[in-house]
Structures are given as C-alpha cells and as structure tokens.
Design a protein around this motif. Structure first.
Motif, PDB file in Angstrom:
ATOM      1  N   VAL A   1      -0.556  10.833  -7.641  1.00  0.00           N
ATOM      2  CA  VAL A   1      -0.629   9.396  -7.680  1.00  0.00           C
ATOM      3  C   VAL A   1      -1.209   8.735  -7.199  1.00  0.00           C
ATOM      4  O   VAL A   1      -1.508   8.757  -6.152  1.00  0.00           O
ATOM      5  N   GLN A   2      -2.087   7.580  -7.857  1.00  0.00           N
ATOM      6  CA  GLN A   2      -2.980   6.685  -7.118  1.00  0.00           C
ATOM      7  C   GLN A   2      -2.399   5.745  -6.914  1.00  0.00           C
ATOM      8  O   GLN A   2      -3.209   5.523  -6.121  1.00  0.00           O
ATOM      9  N   LEU A   3      -1.874   5.223  -7.116  1.00  0.00           N
ATOM     10  CA  LEU A   3      -0.687   3.776  -6.433  1.00  0.00           C
ATOM     11  C   LEU A   3       0.322   4.253  -6.539  1.00  0.00           C
ATOM     12  O   LEU A   3       0.901   4.809  -7.796  1.00  0.00           O
ATOM     13  N   GLN A   4       1.220   4.137  -4.987  1.00  0.00           N
ATOM     14  CA  GLN A   4       2.024   4.087  -4.796  1.00  0.00           C
ATOM     15  C   GLN A   4       3.480   2.699  -4.367  1.00  0.00           C
ATOM     16  O   GLN A   4       3.152   2.348  -3.373  1.00  0.00           O
ATOM     17  N   ALA A   5       4.073   2.294  -5.377  1.00  0.00           N
ATOM     18  CA  ALA A   5       4.730   1.663  -5.312  1.00  0.00           C
ATOM     19  C   ALA A   5       6.134   1.065  -4.657  1.00  0.00           C
ATOM     20  O   ALA A   5       7.027   2.737  -4.780  1.00  0.00           O
ATOM     21  N   SER A   6       7.188   1.087  -3.496  1.00  0.00           N
ATOM     22  CA  SER A   6       7.737   0.628  -3.224  1.00  0.00           C
ATOM     23  C   SER A   6       8.762  -0.295  -2.610  1.00  0.00           C
ATOM     24  O   SER A   6       7.692  -1.445  -2.764  1.00  0.00           O
ATOM     25  N   GLY A  34      -2.280  -7.093  -6.533  1.00  0.00           N
ATOM     26  CA  GLY A  34      -1.643  -8.093  -6.335  1.00  0.00           C
ATOM     27  C   GLY A  34       0.040  -7.095  -7.703  1.00  0.00           C
ATOM     28  O   GLY A  34      -0.378  -5.991  -7.288  1.00  0.00           O
ATOM     29  N   TRP A  35       0.181  -7.689  -7.863  1.00  0.00           N
ATOM     30  CA  TRP A  35       1.209  -7.919  -8.635  1.00  0.00           C
ATOM     31  C   TRP A  35       1.435  -8.466 -10.337  1.00  0.00           C
ATOM     32  O   TRP A  35       1.372  -9.507  -9.957  1.00  0.00           O
ATOM     33  N   TYR A  36       2.256  -8.417 -11.037  1.00  0.00           N
ATOM     34  CA  TYR A  36       3.389  -8.565 -12.237  1.00  0.00           C
ATOM     35  C   TYR A  36       4.130  -8.527 -12.012  1.00  0.00           C
ATOM     36  O   TYR A  36       4.456  -7.253 -11.733  1.00  0.00           O
ATOM     37  N   ARG A  37       5.271  -9.209 -12.811  1.00  0.00           N
ATOM     38  CA  ARG A  37       6.048  -8.651 -12.980  1.00  0.00           C
ATOM     39  C   ARG A  37       7.017  -8.656 -14.577  1.00  0.00           C
ATOM     40  O   ARG A  37       5.959  -9.625 -15.319  1.00  0.00           O
ATOM     41  N   GLN A  38       7.600  -8.547 -14.988  1.00  0.00           N
ATOM     42  CA  GLN A  38       8.115  -8.089 -16.431  1.00  0.00           C
ATOM     43  C   GLN A  38       9.668  -8.488 -16.687  1.00  0.00           C
ATOM     44  O   GLN A  38      10.305  -7.456 -16.035  1.00  0.00           O
ATOM     45  N   TYR A  92       8.767  -4.673 -11.194  1.00  0.00           N
ATOM     46  CA  TYR A  92       7.176  -5.267 -11.077  1.00  0.00           C
ATOM     47  C   TYR A  92       6.121  -4.094 -10.702  1.00  0.00           C
ATOM     48  O   TYR A  92       6.627  -3.435 -10.123  1.00  0.00           O
ATOM     49  N   PHE A  93       4.945  -4.283 -11.340  1.00  0.00           N
ATOM     50  CA  PHE A  93       4.254  -3.720 -11.121  1.00  0.00           C
ATOM     51  C   PHE A  93       2.699  -4.062 -10.250  1.00  0.00           C
ATOM     52  O   PHE A  93       2.649  -5.109 -10.884  1.00  0.00           O
ATOM     53  N   CYS A  94       2.543  -2.762  -9.423  1.00  0.00           N
ATOM     54  CA  CYS A  94       1.431  -3.490  -9.220  1.00  0.00           C
ATOM     55  C   CYS A  94       0.368  -3.014  -9.279  1.00  0.00           C
ATOM     56  O   CYS A  94       0.208  -2.002  -9.839  1.00  0.00           O
ATOM     57  N   TYR A  95      -1.115  -3.562  -9.174  1.00  0.00           N
ATOM     58  CA  TYR A  95      -2.303  -3.455  -9.735  1.00  0.00           C
ATOM     59  C   TYR A  95      -3.440  -2.921  -8.697  1.00  0.00           C
ATOM     60  O   TYR A  95      -3.423  -4.328  -7.818  1.00  0.00           O
ATOM     61  N   GLY A 109       6.239   0.853 -11.959  1.00  0.00           N
ATOM     62  CA  GLY A 109       7.122  -0.130 -11.429  1.00  0.00           C
ATOM     63  C   GLY A 109       7.889   0.619 -10.894  1.00  0.00           C
ATOM     64  O   GLY A 109       8.904   0.922 -10.628  1.00  0.00           O
ATOM     65  N   THR A 110       8.655  -1.269 -10.460  1.00  0.00           N
ATOM     66  CA  THR A 110       9.917  -1.073  -8.647  1.00  0.00           C
ATOM     67  C   THR A 110      10.408  -2.012  -9.708  1.00  0.00           C
ATOM     68  O   THR A 110      10.126  -2.907  -9.342  1.00  0.00           O
ATOM     69  N   LEU A 111      12.277  -1.685  -9.286  1.00  0.00           N
ATOM     70  CA  LEU A 111      12.923  -2.906 -10.280  1.00  0.00           C
ATOM     71  C   LEU A 111      13.254  -4.124  -9.239  1.00  0.00           C
ATOM     72  O   LEU A 111      14.024  -3.338  -7.961  1.00  0.00           O
TER      73      LEU A 111
END
Length: 116
Positions: A1-6, A34-38, A92-95, A109-111
């Motif tokens: 996993v290259q990006l770990q979101a929490s 940063g972050w995007y969200r959907q 929310y998705f980090c990038y 994504g993290t809800l």
C-alpha cells in the motif's frame, strides 16, 4: 500500500475529525498532497491541498473549518476538520503528486459521516 489513509468515522454536527494520509517511503519527490471527497450521487471535488512550498488551497465550502498540514519528514498530511456539517458527509480520498508525474497516487477512501 503506497498511501495509507485513516481517521474517518461517524461524528455529530459540529464535531471534529482528523484525517491522515501517509505516503510510503517508496513515493519520493512529493510536490503536493491533499484530499478530494465524493458524496453519494455527486462528483468528486477537491477539499484541500498543500504543496511542498507551503501553498495551501481549500474548497470554499470548507474554508475556516478545515485545516490541512503536512509533516514532510513522515511523508504524511493531515486534515483537521471542525464544525462539521451534514453536507461534509462523503468518502474522502487522499492524493499525492510526485514531481514529473502528471497523475496522482490515490489512497483508499475513508468514509466521513456527519449526523444531525
């Protein structure tokens, strides 16, 4: 996993949450995080971004409520979200953008759910 979101979860209106996005050491030359969200039924939208030179951008809808920060030594970005509203409910998705790469890396994504 290259990006770990929490850091997502359920919070009441007016509450706070902090999201984290840690990039693996394999990702070098990071110039922006940063972050995007959907939200359900909506397009993905930019929430906030921070560049390596310290430039920060926020969506108008979160200005004054969200704060993005970055810990370069840990390749990690944080999004402190306060005064949360039901309309902040989204995945929310980090990038991460790397120097010389036109496409970002995405975290899972993290809800975030804000209940009224």
């Amino acid at each position: 996993v290259q990006l770990q979101a929490s850091g997502g979860g359920l919070v009441q209106v007016g509450g706070s949450l902090r999201l984290s996005c840690a990039a693996s050491e394999m990702i070098t030359g990071i110039i922006r995080m940063g972050w995007y969200r959907q939200a359900p039924g909506k397009q993905r939208e930019l929430v906030a971004g921070i560049s390596s030179d310290g430039t920060i951008d926020y969506a108008d809808s979160v200005k004054g409520r969200f704060i993005i920060s970055r810990e370069n030594s840990k390749n990690t970005a944080y999004l402190q979200m306060s005064s949360l509203k039901p309309e902040d409910t989204a995945v929310y998705f980090c990038y991460v953008y790397r120097d010389g790469t036109p496409f970002p890396y995405w975290g899972q994504g993290t809800l975030v759910t804000v209940s009224s």
